[in-house]
Motif scaffolding. Structure first.
Motif, PDB file in Angstrom:
ATOM      1  N   GLY A  93      38.244  36.632  46.741  1.00  0.00           N
ATOM      2  CA  GLY A  93      38.400  36.079  45.398  1.00  0.00           C
ATOM      3  C   GLY A  93      38.358  34.560  45.411  1.00  0.00           C
ATOM      4  N   ALA A  94      38.960  33.962  46.441  1.00  0.00           N
ATOM      5  CA  ALA A  94      38.943  32.502  46.571  1.00  0.00           C
ATOM      6  C   ALA A  94      37.526  31.987  46.804  1.00  0.00           C
ATOM      7  CB  ALA A  94      39.850  32.076  47.725  1.00  0.00           C
ATOM      8  N   VAL A  95      36.743  32.751  47.586  1.00  0.00           N
ATOM      9  CA  VAL A  95      35.332  32.371  47.804  1.00  0.00           C
ATOM     10  C   VAL A  95      34.585  32.380  46.473  1.00  0.00           C
ATOM     11  CG1 VAL A  95      33.152  33.074  48.871  1.00  0.00           C
ATOM     12  CG2 VAL A  95      35.277  33.167  50.191  1.00  0.00           C
ATOM     13  N   TYR A  96      34.842  33.410  45.667  1.00  0.00           N
ATOM     14  CA  TYR A  96      34.193  33.496  44.350  1.00  0.00           C
ATOM     15  C   TYR A  96      34.620  32.328  43.456  1.00  0.00           C
ATOM     16  CZ  TYR A  96      33.121  35.013  39.624  1.00  0.00           C
ATOM     17  OH  TYR A  96      32.656  35.057  38.333  1.00  0.00           O
ATOM     18  N   LEU A  97      35.909  32.007  43.453  1.00  0.00           N
ATOM     19  CA  LEU A  97      36.408  30.895  42.638  1.00  0.00           C
ATOM     20  C   LEU A  97      35.783  29.573  43.083  1.00  0.00           C
ATOM     21  CD1 LEU A  97      40.236  31.706  42.424  1.00  0.00           C
ATOM     22  CD2 LEU A  97      38.535  32.023  40.639  1.00  0.00           C
ATOM     23  N   ALA A  98      35.746  29.375  44.401  1.00  0.00           N
ATOM     24  CA  ALA A  98      35.176  28.144  44.943  1.00  0.00           C
ATOM     25  C   ALA A  98      33.689  28.039  44.596  1.00  0.00           C
ATOM     26  CB  ALA A  98      35.371  28.101  46.456  1.00  0.00           C
ATOM     27  N   TYR A  99      32.981  29.165  44.720  1.00  0.00           N
ATOM     28  CA  TYR A  99      31.555  29.198  44.357  1.00  0.00           C
ATOM     29  C   TYR A  99      31.368  28.848  42.886  1.00  0.00           C
ATOM     30  CZ  TYR A  99      27.217  31.171  42.635  1.00  0.00           C
ATOM     31  OH  TYR A  99      26.019  31.349  41.981  1.00  0.00           O
ATOM     32  N   GLU A 100      32.202  29.435  42.032  1.00  0.00           N
ATOM     33  CA  GLU A 100      32.083  29.179  40.594  1.00  0.00           C
ATOM     34  C   GLU A 100      32.323  27.700  40.290  1.00  0.00           C
ATOM     35  OE1 GLU A 100      34.346  30.694  36.602  1.00  0.00           O
ATOM     36  OE2 GLU A 100      34.011  32.185  38.176  1.00  0.00           O
ATOM     37  N   ILE A 270      30.854  24.777  48.236  1.00  0.00           N
ATOM     38  CA  ILE A 270      29.504  24.296  48.551  1.00  0.00           C
ATOM     39  C   ILE A 270      28.808  25.257  49.510  1.00  0.00           C
ATOM     40  CG2 ILE A 270      28.210  22.473  49.753  1.00  0.00           C
ATOM     41  CD1 ILE A 270      30.283  20.469  48.604  1.00  0.00           C
ATOM     42  N   LEU A 271      29.539  25.709  50.535  1.00  0.00           N
ATOM     43  CA  LEU A 271      28.958  26.664  51.495  1.00  0.00           C
ATOM     44  C   LEU A 271      28.570  27.969  50.806  1.00  0.00           C
ATOM     45  CD1 LEU A 271      31.332  26.139  54.568  1.00  0.00           C
ATOM     46  CD2 LEU A 271      28.958  25.373  54.337  1.00  0.00           C
ATOM     47  N   ALA A 272      29.461  28.476  49.943  1.00  0.00           N
ATOM     48  CA  ALA A 272      29.169  29.717  49.218  1.00  0.00           C
ATOM     49  C   ALA A 272      27.975  29.529  48.287  1.00  0.00           C
ATOM     50  CB  ALA A 272      30.401  30.151  48.406  1.00  0.00           C
TER      51      ALA A 272
END
Length: 289
Positions: A93-100, A270-272
């Motif tokens: 979920g954190a990866v999704y938030l960071a990507y968004e 940024i990575l995501a």
């Protein structure tokens, strides 16, 4: 018997104290994402004919409550039977938030032409307008579903290890407060311009000035919320990365917490973003062949 009764009351009091404390912690941890939730829903709920704004918002609110009724039992079952999976879901979920968050920053730096449309922009029959309205409501409820998963998982992550009863009460409380709070504020925001128009009809010069100010403020408030929501997304994601990924915590622990969380969230986003964009480009090339 009397002693047992008072012991039971003491146990109930201890449980309620625990619930109150954990509710406060869980609410604080989900507060960041509520900024993004508020911004998204304010944007989704605007653009309707004035007389339909509140009915549409009520339809979205009911959809949001239904989303919570679907998500909460699944989250509790997950927590009870495979609690270790909560951490995995939390990080995803954190990866999704960071990507968004990274995607929003990219769109701000590299603007894309976007047509703003409302239900008033179409020369349609009342039946066609109703169909269009339902489509927009459905899209808003789908967006709410994604954000609701994030809120519930983050709240659940703050009470992992606690008794299942405490988890159910705390997370359900946070989910309910999130829905009522967010959509209550959204209702006030989308009616700002209508209240401003009402003040313009008054004889008072001060009332007319306030009315003009409210009408002019509405788009600024929505844009401001979008900005705050983006920063909140990155900070929430970074906080999860910092607390759940040990090597990253050791790497950034000497920095002030807010800076460390922002850097962790931004780098992760940024990575995501690069990975998603890369796969998207490859998929488009495959489809062309």
């Amino acid at each position: 018997m009397a002693t047992g009764f008072f012991a039971l009351l003491d146990d109930i009091g201890a449980i309620m104290d625990d619930v109150a404390m954990m509710s406060k912690i869980a609410t604080k941890k989900t507060a960041g994402i509520l900024g993004d939730d508020l911004a998204v829903n304010a944007e989704k709920a605007s653009g309707f004919v004035s007389s339909r704004e509140i009915p549409v918002l009520w339809a979205i609110t009911k959809g949001s409550l239904l989303n919570k009724l679907i998500i909460l039992p699944l989250a509790f079952l997950l927590s009870y039977f495979v609690p270790w999976l909560i951490t995995v879901v939390l990080i995803l979920g954190a990866v999704y938030l960071a990507y968004e968050g990274a995607e929003k920053i990219y769109e701000y730096i590299v603007p894309h032409p976007k047509e703003e449309t409302t239900t008033e922009d179409f020369d349609l029959t009342p039946e066609e307008l109703l169909v269009l309205e339902k489509q927009k409501v459905k899209a808003a409820i789908v967006t709410d579903f994604i954000l609701s998963i994030e809120i519930v998982i983050i709240a659940l992550g703050s009470v992992v290890g606690k008794p299942i009863t405490t988890q159910i009460i705390v997370v359900s409380f946070v989910a309910l407060v999130a829905t009522i709070g967010v959509y209550g504020i959204v209702a006030a925001i989308v009616r700002m311009d209508d209240f401003g128009m009402l003040l313009l009809t008054k004889k008072s010069k001060i009332g007319k000035k306030i009315g003009k100010m409210l009408i002019g403020l509405l788009p600024m408030v929505i844009k401001g919320l979008a900005f705050i929501g983006t920063i909140a997304l990155i900070l929430v994601a970074g906080g999860i990365f910092m607390h759940k990924i040990e090597p990253l915590h050791h790497l950034l622990q000497n920095l002030p917490s807010i800076i460390g969380e922002f850097l962790a969230g931004l780098i992760g986003g940024i990575l995501a973003f690069i990975v998603v964009k890369g796969f998207t480009m490859i998929w488009r090339k495959i489809k062309k062949k």
